[in-house]
Design an enzyme around this catalytic site. Structure first.
Site, mmCIF file in Angstrom:
data_model
loop_
_atom_site.group_PDB
_atom_site.id
_atom_site.type_symbol
_atom_site.label_atom_id
_atom_site.label_comp_id
_atom_site.label_asym_id
_atom_site.label_seq_id
_atom_site.Cartn_x
_atom_site.Cartn_y
_atom_site.Cartn_z
ATOM 1 N N GLU A 181 -34.408 4.451 -40.538
ATOM 2 C CA GLU A 181 -34.222 3.154 -39.743
ATOM 3 C C GLU A 181 -33.567 3.106 -38.511
ATOM 4 O OE1 GLU A 181 -32.832 0.175 -42.385
ATOM 5 O OE2 GLU A 181 -31.559 1.645 -43.503
ATOM 6 N N ASP B 46 -36.422 -2.677 -39.397
ATOM 7 C CA ASP B 46 -35.023 -2.366 -38.897
ATOM 8 C C ASP B 46 -35.245 -1.266 -37.685
ATOM 9 O OD1 ASP B 46 -32.422 -2.937 -41.444
ATOM 10 O OD2 ASP B 46 -32.969 -3.988 -39.562
ATOM 11 N N CYS C 130 -41.618 1.563 -46.068
ATOM 12 C CA CYS C 130 -41.133 0.368 -46.891
ATOM 13 C C CYS C 130 -41.168 -0.797 -46.290
ATOM 14 C CB CYS C 130 -40.209 0.840 -47.539
ATOM 15 S SG CYS C 130 -38.620 1.310 -47.016
ATOM 16 N N HIS D 278 -44.517 -20.736 -77.333
ATOM 17 C CA HIS D 278 -45.386 -19.377 -77.411
ATOM 18 C C HIS D 278 -46.734 -19.552 -77.255
ATOM 19 C CE1 HIS D 278 -46.861 -16.118 -79.928
ATOM 20 N NE2 HIS D 278 -45.770 -15.442 -79.318
#
Lengths: 565, 100
Positions: free
Chosen positions: A416, A440, A487, A176
């Site tokens: 795409e 793509d 994207c 921790h």
């Protein structure tokens, strides 16, 4: 001066006076009785938990809530009283019983429970401190905390303004104390053999969290080295923090929405911390890979909900399953294909695996209904209005037993396939958003296999054919008043990002690691400059030419921005 | 008077962490002597419901069945309250039942 080696647990460097935590001993006088002491300890823990909750540290507060319960736990207190009846002093009794309870928990098979052993030991020590009337642990000046191991409640109790670093003789990078050090941005080193002995006589300690070493009484040269590491770290942190707080915009303030691409739910949290305004691409394949049977709707819904959780009121775009014949999923009904990349994949799975897609949509709708994020659903490999109709039909099937029509997620497509780019004007009227998958799109437009390294030159999305396609898609989006995002990797490439901004893209979604570079590149140019260069790039003769002209602009602007107006 | 009920623990964390603390606090509100048995993993061990440590040691995970037994003046109220708490998920979001 001595240097002791250890294991790096949190990066950075610090020099400070040592502050040593030792567990309360049972030598000397007990001042309070057990009952008084447990009440005092419980009160301390409750107050500490409240303080943490108000500071927004809910998880740490939860740990202390549990410790507060342990402070009057019948097993712990009953066991201590039994020992006292056998003649032990109260402080010795509570420490011994704490140890015994801790050992019992550690011995259990269940890892989560075994981790609680640390807490019961921590509580016993706190009660023992109260019995002995010891002053609670506190830092009086900027210090490096030293201990065999730092109990969780002590770590959170120490004044963070004064805590410069942590060095532990035992401990592990998952302790921790180490987790807290990383969260606080202070260095930590664990597993430092001989630390307590060496530190007890030291005037100052140097902690090199990055290298994993502790220097006892660093001399001039060692101090300089540590101070240099520290200064560099401070500068970098300040610059990063400032950049994180700066929105994605051109030099003259034209804003573009900054979104993140993530592949797993836990990445959503770090994306939010890095400054993402939402998620532009949540890849869902992780849910389906490496399994012998399809994931249940329930399991999917939990995972999707986790990705939505950090983005209250922000968009999260969930892409439906994008796999096909090139990935062997044992539970997919698949026929062998000669060219799986051009085969029955993604939305085309509806052909033989309709229920799989409907189940996924069902799970997405469940997660969306519970969440305060804006869920956007995105379908990959869409070619035309027929594919859009298929997506809507699948969604209708998934929604059939739901009555939350009030909060329908937005439905959009990945652009795409070249067909979708050509038909963008038709498609824009039928969907709520576009997200251009330039990876793509480039592959299909230039007929260049992404996985073939000898075609690297032909895979650059800065190719004018790709740029003109993006321009067409943006125009169609504008006419239909829907947002257009990118994207693909191009969005996270500084040169690509500037070009896309110039082409009129509204949103850029990328790996959060690219946020800084893209902000810097876009911030160097004005929107007009970006538009001009993007237009010229669309008429370039090659990807290399297009890339060079945009790169030149970015470099010039970054170097001497004020001369460009 | 003894009251008891058998329950399925369905919340994701089982009887650990925050749910365990909720359970203990709820039990502490009653005078009755309340014990919990983990029928799935430790059918012979009965843990006092007011001890967080003893409950944790039962290792109740999501999907386990437990029996809650209470004896004393407010035993039936205690059992009813703990049943309601467990069935409502102990403060956690519950996964939908397997049929969906």
């Amino acid at each position: 001066m001595r240097v002791l080696g250890g294991v790096s647990a949190a990066p950075g460097a610090a020099i400070g006076a040592p502050w040593i935590y030792r567990a309360p001993s049972s030598r000397g006088e007990d001042r309070l009785d057990l009952r008084e002491a447990t009440k005092a300890a419980e009160a301390e823990l409750v107050a500490l938990a409240d303080r943490l909750r108000h500071a927004g540290r809910a998880e740490d507060a939860g740990i202390l809530d549990a410790q507060a319960l342990m402070a009057h736990d019948p097993e712990l207190i009953g066991g201590a009283r039994r020992r006292m009846r056998d003649g032990a002093a109260a402080s010795a009794a509570i420490l011994a019983e704490g140890e015994a309870q801790a050992a019992a928990l550690s011995a259990l098979d269940n890892e989560i429970v075994a981790a609680r052993a640390v807490d019961v030991r921590d509580v016993a020590q706190r009660i023992a401190r109260a019995i002995r009337g010891d002053v609670g642990p506190r830092l009086e000046r900027p210090s490096v905390a030293v201990a065999a191991d730092l109990p969780p409640s002590v770590t959170v109790e120490l004044d963070q303004e004064l805590l410069l670093g942590i060095a532990l003789e035992a401990g592990s990078p998952t302790a921790h104390a180490a987790i807290l050090a990383r969260a606080l941005g202070i260095p930590a080193v664990v597993g430092v053999a001989g630390l307590l002995d060496a530190a007890s006589d030291a005037n100052s300690l140097g902690v090199d969290g990055t290298g994993g070493a502790v220097t006892i009484d660093p001399d001039g040269a060692a101090r300089e080295r540590l101070e240099a590491v520290l200064a560099e770290q401070r500068e970098r942190r300040a610059a990063d923090a400032q950049l994180r707080a700066t929105p994605l915009a051109t030099r003259d303030g034209h804003r573009i929405t900054l979104l993140a691409n993530v592949g797993r739910p836990d990445e959503a949290v770090s994306a939010a911390t890095a400054g993402a305004e939402g998620i532009g691409l949540f890849r869902t394949e992780f849910m389906f890979m490496g399994r012998s049977s399809a994931p249940t709707v329930a399991a999917q819904a939990e995972a999707y909900f986790a990705a939505l959780a950090p983005f209250v009121g922000r968009p999260v775009v969930i892409r439906t399953l994008d796999v096909g014949g090139d990935k062997q999923l044992p539970y997919l009904a698949q026929e062998p294909e000669g060219n799986p990349f051009l085969g029955l994949r993604a939305i085309r799975l509806a052909e033989h695996n309709r229920e799989l897609l409907v189940a996924q949509l069902r799970a997405i709708l469940k997660a969306a209904a519970r969440s305060k994020a804006e869920t956007w659903i995105m379908a990959p490999m869409v070619a035309d209005l027929g594919d859009v109709a298929l997506v809507r039909a699948l969604l209708a099937e998934a929604a059939v037993d739901r009555d939350d029509s009030a909060r329908q997620p937005r439905v959009g497509i990945m652009v795409e396939l070249p067909a979708a780019a050509v038909l963008a004007d038709q498609l824009a009227g039928a969907v709520d958003f576009f997200s251009i998958g330039t990876n793509d799109l480039t592959q299909y437009l230039l007929a260049a296999d992404r996985t073939n390294p000898s075609l690297a030159q032909r895979q650059d999305p800065m190719h004018p054919a790709v740029l003109r396609s993006v321009r067409t898609v943006v125009r169609a989006g504008r006419m239909a008043h829907i947002p257009v995002a990118v994207c693909g990797e191009m969005a996270g490439d500084p040169v690509g990002a500037v070009t896309l901004a110039g082409l009129g893209v509204d949103e850029l979604s990328m790996d959060p690691g690219s946020f800084g570079a893209v902000k810097r590149a876009l911030g160097a140019v004005t929107q007009v400059e970006a538009e001009r260069i993007a237009a010229r790039a669309c008429d370039a003769r090659s990807a290399a030419d297009a890339r060079r002209m945009v790169a030149d602009l970015v470099l010039e602007s970054a170097a001497g921005g004020s001369s460009h107006d | 008077m003894m009251h008891q009920v058998t329950l399925n623990v369905r919340n994701p964390s089982g009887l650990h962490a925050r749910p365990a603390a909720l359970f203990v606090r709820a039990a502490a509100a009653f005078a009755a002597d309340i014990r919990v048995v983990n029928l799935t993993r430790a059918p012979r061990k009965a843990a006092p419901a007011k001890s967080l440590l003893a409950l944790l040691a039962l290792g109740v995970s999501s999907g386990d069945r437990i029996r809650v037994v209470a004896e004393g003046a407010d035993a039936d109220a205690a059992v009813a309250a703990l049943r309601a708490l467990v069935e409502s998920g102990l403060g956690e979001a519950m996964p939908p039942s397997p049929e969906s």
